[in-house]
Design a protein around this motif. Structure first.
Motif, PDB file in Angstrom:
ATOM      1  N   MET A  91      44.744  39.846  32.121  1.00 19.89           N
ATOM      2  CA  MET A  91      43.914  38.650  32.263  1.00 19.89           C
ATOM      3  C   MET A  91      44.719  37.398  32.608  1.00 19.89           C
ATOM      4  N   PHE A  92      45.555  37.474  33.636  1.00 16.37           N
ATOM      5  CA  PHE A  92      46.298  36.290  34.050  1.00 16.37           C
ATOM      6  C   PHE A  92      45.355  35.220  34.591  1.00 16.37           C
ATOM      7  N   LEU A  93      44.475  35.620  35.493  1.00 17.19           N
ATOM      8  CA  LEU A  93      43.523  34.679  36.065  1.00 17.19           C
ATOM      9  C   LEU A  93      42.624  34.095  34.986  1.00 17.19           C
ATOM     10  N   GLY A  94      42.139  34.942  34.089  1.00 24.26           N
ATOM     11  CA  GLY A  94      41.302  34.453  33.000  1.00 24.26           C
ATOM     12  C   GLY A  94      42.040  33.492  32.092  1.00 24.26           C
ATOM     13  N   ALA A  95      43.319  33.771  31.821  1.00 27.19           N
ATOM     14  CA  ALA A  95      44.113  32.880  30.963  1.00 27.19           C
ATOM     15  C   ALA A  95      44.297  31.518  31.609  1.00 27.19           C
ATOM     16  N   MET A  96      44.441  31.491  32.936  1.00 30.44           N
ATOM     17  CA  MET A  96      44.584  30.221  33.646  1.00 30.44           C
ATOM     18  C   MET A  96      43.312  29.383  33.573  1.00 30.44           C
ATOM     19  N   ILE A  97      42.179  30.043  33.318  1.00 28.90           N
ATOM     20  CA  ILE A  97      40.903  29.333  33.209  1.00 28.90           C
ATOM     21  C   ILE A  97      40.630  28.901  31.776  1.00 28.90           C
ATOM     22  N   ILE A  98      40.705  29.852  30.854  1.00 35.55           N
ATOM     23  CA  ILE A  98      40.236  29.581  29.500  1.00 35.55           C
ATOM     24  C   ILE A  98      41.227  28.758  28.683  1.00 35.55           C
ATOM     25  N   ILE A 111      52.449  43.098  29.446  1.00 36.66           N
ATOM     26  CA  ILE A 111      51.679  42.698  30.628  1.00 36.66           C
ATOM     27  C   ILE A 111      50.232  42.380  30.278  1.00 36.66           C
ATOM     28  N   SER A 112      49.678  43.073  29.298  1.00 38.90           N
ATOM     29  CA  SER A 112      48.258  42.880  28.978  1.00 38.90           C
ATOM     30  C   SER A 112      48.017  41.831  27.904  1.00 38.90           C
ATOM     31  N   THR A 113      49.014  41.586  27.036  1.00 41.74           N
ATOM     32  CA  THR A 113      48.808  40.674  25.912  1.00 41.74           C
ATOM     33  C   THR A 113      49.759  39.486  25.930  1.00 41.74           C
ATOM     34  N   LEU A 114      51.075  39.760  25.891  1.00 41.21           N
ATOM     35  CA  LEU A 114      52.050  38.678  25.760  1.00 41.21           C
ATOM     36  C   LEU A 114      51.974  37.674  26.909  1.00 41.21           C
ATOM     37  N   LEU A 115      52.058  38.154  28.149  1.00 38.65           N
ATOM     38  CA  LEU A 115      52.113  37.236  29.283  1.00 38.65           C
ATOM     39  C   LEU A 115      50.829  36.414  29.439  1.00 38.65           C
ATOM     40  N   PRO A 116      49.620  37.019  29.337  1.00 37.80           N
ATOM     41  CA  PRO A 116      48.421  36.172  29.392  1.00 37.80           C
ATOM     42  C   PRO A 116      48.373  35.128  28.276  1.00 37.80           C
ATOM     43  N   VAL A 160      44.881  26.353  20.582  1.00 33.77           N
ATOM     44  CA  VAL A 160      43.527  26.837  20.870  1.00 33.77           C
ATOM     45  C   VAL A 160      43.482  27.596  22.191  1.00 33.77           C
ATOM     46  N   GLY A 161      44.351  27.222  23.140  1.00 30.83           N
ATOM     47  CA  GLY A 161      44.419  27.963  24.399  1.00 30.83           C
ATOM     48  C   GLY A 161      44.861  29.395  24.185  1.00 30.83           C
ATOM     49  N   ALA A 162      45.846  29.584  23.306  1.00 32.36           N
ATOM     50  CA  ALA A 162      46.313  30.935  22.999  1.00 32.36           C
ATOM     51  C   ALA A 162      45.244  31.735  22.268  1.00 32.36           C
ATOM     52  N   VAL A 163      44.563  31.097  21.317  1.00 29.43           N
ATOM     53  CA  VAL A 163      43.510  31.795  20.571  1.00 29.43           C
ATOM     54  C   VAL A 163      42.404  32.251  21.513  1.00 29.43           C
ATOM     55  N   ALA A 164      41.949  31.365  22.386  1.00 26.67           N
ATOM     56  CA  ALA A 164      40.872  31.707  23.309  1.00 26.67           C
ATOM     57  C   ALA A 164      41.286  32.801  24.277  1.00 26.67           C
ATOM     58  N   THR A 165      42.563  32.816  24.665  1.00 29.61           N
ATOM     59  CA  THR A 165      43.039  33.830  25.605  1.00 29.61           C
ATOM     60  C   THR A 165      42.913  35.232  25.027  1.00 29.61           C
TER      61      THR A 165
END
Length: 390
Positions: free
Chosen positions: A105-112, A65-70, A89-94
């Protein structure tokens, strides 16, 4: 950016803008619904309050929940913007926002994720046809590494703390409304916050401590049921099963079981993100449930964890089952009714022909609710129907 979940929408009005935003969010989350189901099953089965508690297996819950899904969401968002390079690069930044915050960080992942991919896309456009022969791989790899790593640092220092602040602000707003006896109106804040995956922060950070204090003096508390009520999610999923896009209806029975019986509410969030107007159904159902709990004097003795109907029954005080069940049923009925209207009762589903235009600019019209034809783009650019996301 055209995917199964983001058909091009014509127009520039508010409705079209909301449809685009919801489509982009769904395009990041829905392709990973299988991972959500896997996490939901593991959680429902192996956590201490699950069906077959197992401490070793339960260790999977936190990292997923904290790492894989984001990371999956950030990866998918990057891929939508700039293909495989954007995905990397999206995965690295997440990872940066995961490290920089204490909540999933679901919301953050959707942004970054999409933002980092967009920056790389801009860079690639600037250097296109300007790279000396033989240096293509070197420049491509180093540009991706520098931009991805740099945005990971931005995630730690900027985006992660901002999302954390938004989470804290949502908790404070809910706390204020509870303190001013505005319980039915709390759903206006709680339900949108839930679908942005802030449910655990609100439930365990606000309602849990307040409910424990109230239950210590009164024997039970209604606060335990405001966020955890499985009724609104049940009503939404049933409406989606009957009236949602045909290609996605087959995924809803499993979601209903995981949500209502397993208590994993996150499973229905992507369905709301795909059609953001459905948040009105969740608010109406949540408010109706809270109002029913208030009228009947219902309450629980502890936080139901996970928020399944079985956990509800387990922490209901003796003689209090009528009010609790009535609130769940009414909230489900209200959310179902409102969601069905917002989905147009499935009118137009499966009747609209699939566009035969080629290329990423092939567009559908801005049709009524539920009337879009969903289609994917093949490697040749021709649209074709896709299999159900399970």
């Amino acid at each position: 950016m055209a995917t199964d979940y983001t058909p091009q929408v014509q127009g520039t009005g508010v409705k079209a803008t909301i449809q685009r935003i919801g489509g982009y969010l769904a395009g990041m989350v829905m392709p990973n619904i299988g991972a959500f189901i896997a996490w939901g099953l593991i959680t429902a089965l192996f956590i201490p309050t699950g069906w077959i508690p197992n401490a070793t297996m339960a260790e999977l819950v936190g990292p997923m929940i904290s790492t894989l899904l984001p990371i999956l969401i950030g990866y998918t968002g990057g891929r939508l913007v700039h293909g495989q390079r954007g995905a990397v690069v999206g995965a690295v930044a997440t990872v940066g926002i995961i490290v920089g915050a204490d909540v999933p960080m679901f919301l953050g992942a959707m942004i970054i994720g999409p933002l980092t991919a967009y920056l790389l896309k801009l860079f690639d456009g600037l250097v296109e046809d300007k790279i000396p022969a033989g240096f293509e791989m070197l420049i491509n790899n180093f540009s991706a590494g520098i931009i991805g790593g740099g945005m990971a640092l931005v995630g730690i220092w900027v985006i992660g703390p901002v999302v954390q602040a938004v989470t804290d602000a949502a908790g404070s707003a809910v706390d204020w409304m509870v303190g001013h006896s505005l319980l039915p109106f709390v759903s206006i804040l709680v339900e949108p916050a839930k679908v942005l995956f802030l449910n655990n922060a609100i439930n365990h950070g606000v309602f849990g401590p307040l409910g424990v204090a109230e239950a210590a003096t009164d024997g039970d508390s209604i606060l335990f049921m405001i966020e955890s009520n499985p009724g609104p999610g049940l009503g939404l999923l049933v409406a989606f099963l009957l009236f949602g896009p045909r290609l996605l209806r087959a995924s809803t029975p499993a979601a209903i079981i995981i949500h209502f019986l397993g208590g994993i509410h996150e499973i229905y969030f992507p369905y709301v993100l795909m059609k953001p107007r459905l948040i009105l159904a969740m608010i109406a159902g949540g408010a109706a449930g809270v109002w029913t709990f208030m009228v009947t004097g219902a309450g629980l003795v502890a936080t139901p964890s996970p928020g399944s109907i079985f956990a509800y029954m387990a922490v209901t005080p003796r003689g209090g089952w009528f009010g609790v069940l009535l609130g769940v049923i009414i909230s489900a009925a209200v959310s179902f009714a409102v969601a069905s209207v917002l989905l147009g009762f499935g009118r137009g589903e499966g009747k609209e022909p699939v566009e035969e235009n080629t290329g990423p600019q092939a567009a559908t019209t801005d049709t009524p609710a539920g009337a879009h034809a969903y289609h994917a783009t093949s490697t040749t650019g021709t649209h074709r129907p896709t299999a159900t996301e399970a």
